[in-house]
Design a protein around this motif. Structure first.
Motif, PDB file in Angstrom:
ATOM      1  N   TYR A 157      75.964  37.419  74.498  1.00 46.15           N
ATOM      2  CA  TYR A 157      76.338  36.469  75.372  1.00 46.15           C
ATOM      3  C   TYR A 157      77.183  37.240  76.804  1.00 46.15           C
ATOM      4  O   TYR A 157      76.755  36.796  78.048  1.00 46.15           O
ATOM      5  N   GLY A 158      76.600  38.654  76.612  1.00 47.92           N
ATOM      6  CA  GLY A 158      77.314  39.231  77.401  1.00 47.92           C
ATOM      7  C   GLY A 158      76.754  39.569  78.925  1.00 47.92           C
ATOM      8  O   GLY A 158      77.730  39.303  79.837  1.00 47.92           O
ATOM      9  N   ASN A 159      75.594  39.540  78.936  1.00 47.58           N
ATOM     10  CA  ASN A 159      74.945  39.303  79.701  1.00 47.58           C
ATOM     11  C   ASN A 159      75.188  37.870  80.849  1.00 47.58           C
ATOM     12  O   ASN A 159      75.110  37.912  81.728  1.00 47.58           O
ATOM     13  N   SER A 160      74.736  37.118  79.860  1.00 42.05           N
ATOM     14  CA  SER A 160      75.565  35.435  80.570  1.00 42.05           C
ATOM     15  C   SER A 160      76.589  35.389  81.545  1.00 42.05           C
ATOM     16  O   SER A 160      76.372  35.024  82.322  1.00 42.05           O
ATOM     17  N   LEU A 161      77.222  36.066  80.316  1.00 41.11           N
ATOM     18  CA  LEU A 161      78.517  36.301  80.686  1.00 41.11           C
ATOM     19  C   LEU A 161      78.540  36.926  82.553  1.00 41.11           C
ATOM     20  O   LEU A 161      79.131  36.501  82.915  1.00 41.11           O
ATOM     21  N   LEU A 162      78.706  38.117  82.278  1.00 40.51           N
ATOM     22  CA  LEU A 162      78.655  38.907  83.044  1.00 40.51           C
ATOM     23  C   LEU A 162      78.554  38.507  84.548  1.00 40.51           C
ATOM     24  O   LEU A 162      78.703  38.578  85.214  1.00 40.51           O
ATOM     25  N   GLY A 163      76.393  37.736  84.522  1.00 40.98           N
ATOM     26  CA  GLY A 163      76.124  36.711  85.106  1.00 40.98           C
ATOM     27  C   GLY A 163      76.661  35.624  85.925  1.00 40.98           C
ATOM     28  O   GLY A 163      77.423  35.823  87.661  1.00 40.98           O
TER      29      GLY A 163
END
Lengths: 256, 174
Positions: free
Chosen positions: B25-31
């Protein structure tokens, strides 16, 4: 069925994943999707799309940014916790056993998910085995005698294009390794020609129809005549009667 | 599919589970964070804060109340919004308003505008869809606030939003 469609079309599931419903509404949706697998799939699809969209919004390798939590105890497990642990143990045990009973359901669904994952892994293994079988067939054909290898070299249109043919005179077959041909544009297809050079007589021996799907780029073709070489041109979908020489990608001659 | 077993392990304080959740989920939350702050450095710092909260508060996630992703989404949005507000307090001149429609998909405002990742959505989503998704999904404004901003009835907003998400689903699955 109809009510499921209505539910989906209402747009409430999207808001559920966004986190914009009230707590009561959210709990209702959670219950609804637990009872109906179609709704559950719908929510998962919405979620998948949103996860992708958000990730694509700022694509970055984040592996170096991961915070270290090794030294952080989870909330509640400080030393103070241990001080009253003894006296609370009995009560806790009671609560935990109750919790475990009710949590069993959750675990069961976790198991189902794991089983799904297992199944996916199994499918991958089966695919891999099939690939090995195919590779063995390919190896056997290449090892047979009377097979001539010919390089099909790049022509003007694309200096990087390249293919290798393995021609078996015995079976009149051509095994074509076309993985270094560029992907054909939409509406176009590679067509393979068996050639006689004097005079130049091309004979179509097949289209590389499934070029995009064929990951290995290996094609098996039947050769009707006794050719002196092979060429591959790019043609409109469905192929052409005669090769379009301006779009001749590779050409190779059999050594005699 | 919700990674139920991972969530369970995370709640138990399993670090490997935490790492895997970060990967998922990290990339989505960064987005999400970046869409709110529009600042690369700040976003990367906040991502770490978000995941520390995820680790610390994982026991507060209740699957009855919603998806795990939604829970993460809320933490990410709130962390980013808090940061924005405190930056606003420190610097009165720097007016940041969350509820304004900026069109975060707009090429000029986006640092990675040449990435194919975002471009494919810009190509398929009209300006209205971009605004709807910005307000509802990225910034997490309420339906009512968003409907007011976009000057459309609530019902229309919901239907339109669904159609916009369908566009994205077609793009991703197609």
């Amino acid at each position: 069925m109809d009510s499921v469609e209505k539910y989906k079309d209402s747009g409430i599931l999207e808001l559920y994943v966004y986190g914009l419903l009230s707590e009561e509404e959210s709990i209702e949706v959670t219950e609804a999707i637990q009872e109906d697998s179609e709704l559950k799939t719908e929510v998962e699809e919405i979620e998948k799309a949103l996860i992708r969209l958000a990730a694509d919004y700022y694509p970055k390798d984040i592996s170096a940014l991961r915070p270290s939590v090794a030294s952080r105890n989870k909330a509640g497990s400080s030393s103070g916790f241990f001080a009253w642990f003894g006296s609370a143990a009995a009560v806790l045990l009671l609560i935990v056993s109750g919790y475990l009973y009710f949590d069993n359901k959750g675990l069961q669904s976790a198991i189902t998910n794991l089983e799904d994952e297992n199944q996916q892994l199994e499918e991958q293994i089966i695919d891999a085995r099939n690939n090995i079988a195919e590779t063995n067939v390919l190896l056997d054909s290449l090892r047979s005698r009377n097979i001539s290898r010919l390089a099909l070299n790049a022509q003007e249109i694309d200096p990087d294009a390249f293919a290798v043919g393995y021609y078996s005179q015995e079976g009149n077959k051509l095994i074509l390794d076309a993985q270094y041909l560029p992907e054909p544009p939409e509406g176009m297809v590679y067509q393979v020609w068996a050639l006689e050079f004097d005079p130049l007589t091309p004979l179509s021996i097949g289209l590389l129809d499934d070029f995009k799907e064929n990951e290995e780029g290996i094609f098996y073709l039947n050769v009707g005549s006794t050719p002196q070489g092979f060429g591959i041109t790019l043609e409109p979908e469905g192929g052409s009667k005669t090769p379009t020489l301006e779009r001749l990608y590779v050409l190779g001659q059999l050594s005699t | 599919m919700q990674p139920d077993l991972l969530i369970l392990r995370l709640k138990e304080g399993d670090e490997k589970a935490f790492q895997r959740i970060y990967e998922l989920y990290g990339n989505s939350l960064l987005g999400i964070i970046f869409s709110i702050t529009q600042d690369e450095v700040v976003s990367q710092e906040l991502l770490q804060d978000v995941f520390i909260k995820v680790w610390d508060k994982s026991n507060s996630y209740d699957p009855k109340k919603g998806r795990f992703f939604t829970w993460l989404l809320n933490i990410a949005r709130n962390t980013a919004i808090d940061q924005l507000r405190s930056a606003e307090r420190k610097n009165k001149n720097k007016q940041v308003s969350l509820d304004e429609v900026h069109n975060i998909f707009d090429k000029t405002s986006h640092i990675q505008s040449d990435s194919i990742g975002l471009q494919k959505y810009i190509d398929i989503l009209g300006p209205l869809c971009q605004q709807i998704i910005e307000l509802l999904f990225f910034k997490g404004l309420t339906q009512r606030e968003s409907a007011k901003k976009l000057k459309m009835p609530l019902g229309t907003l919901k239907t339109k939003n669904r159609n916009c998400i369908n566009e994205i689903r077609t793009q991703i699955n197609g």
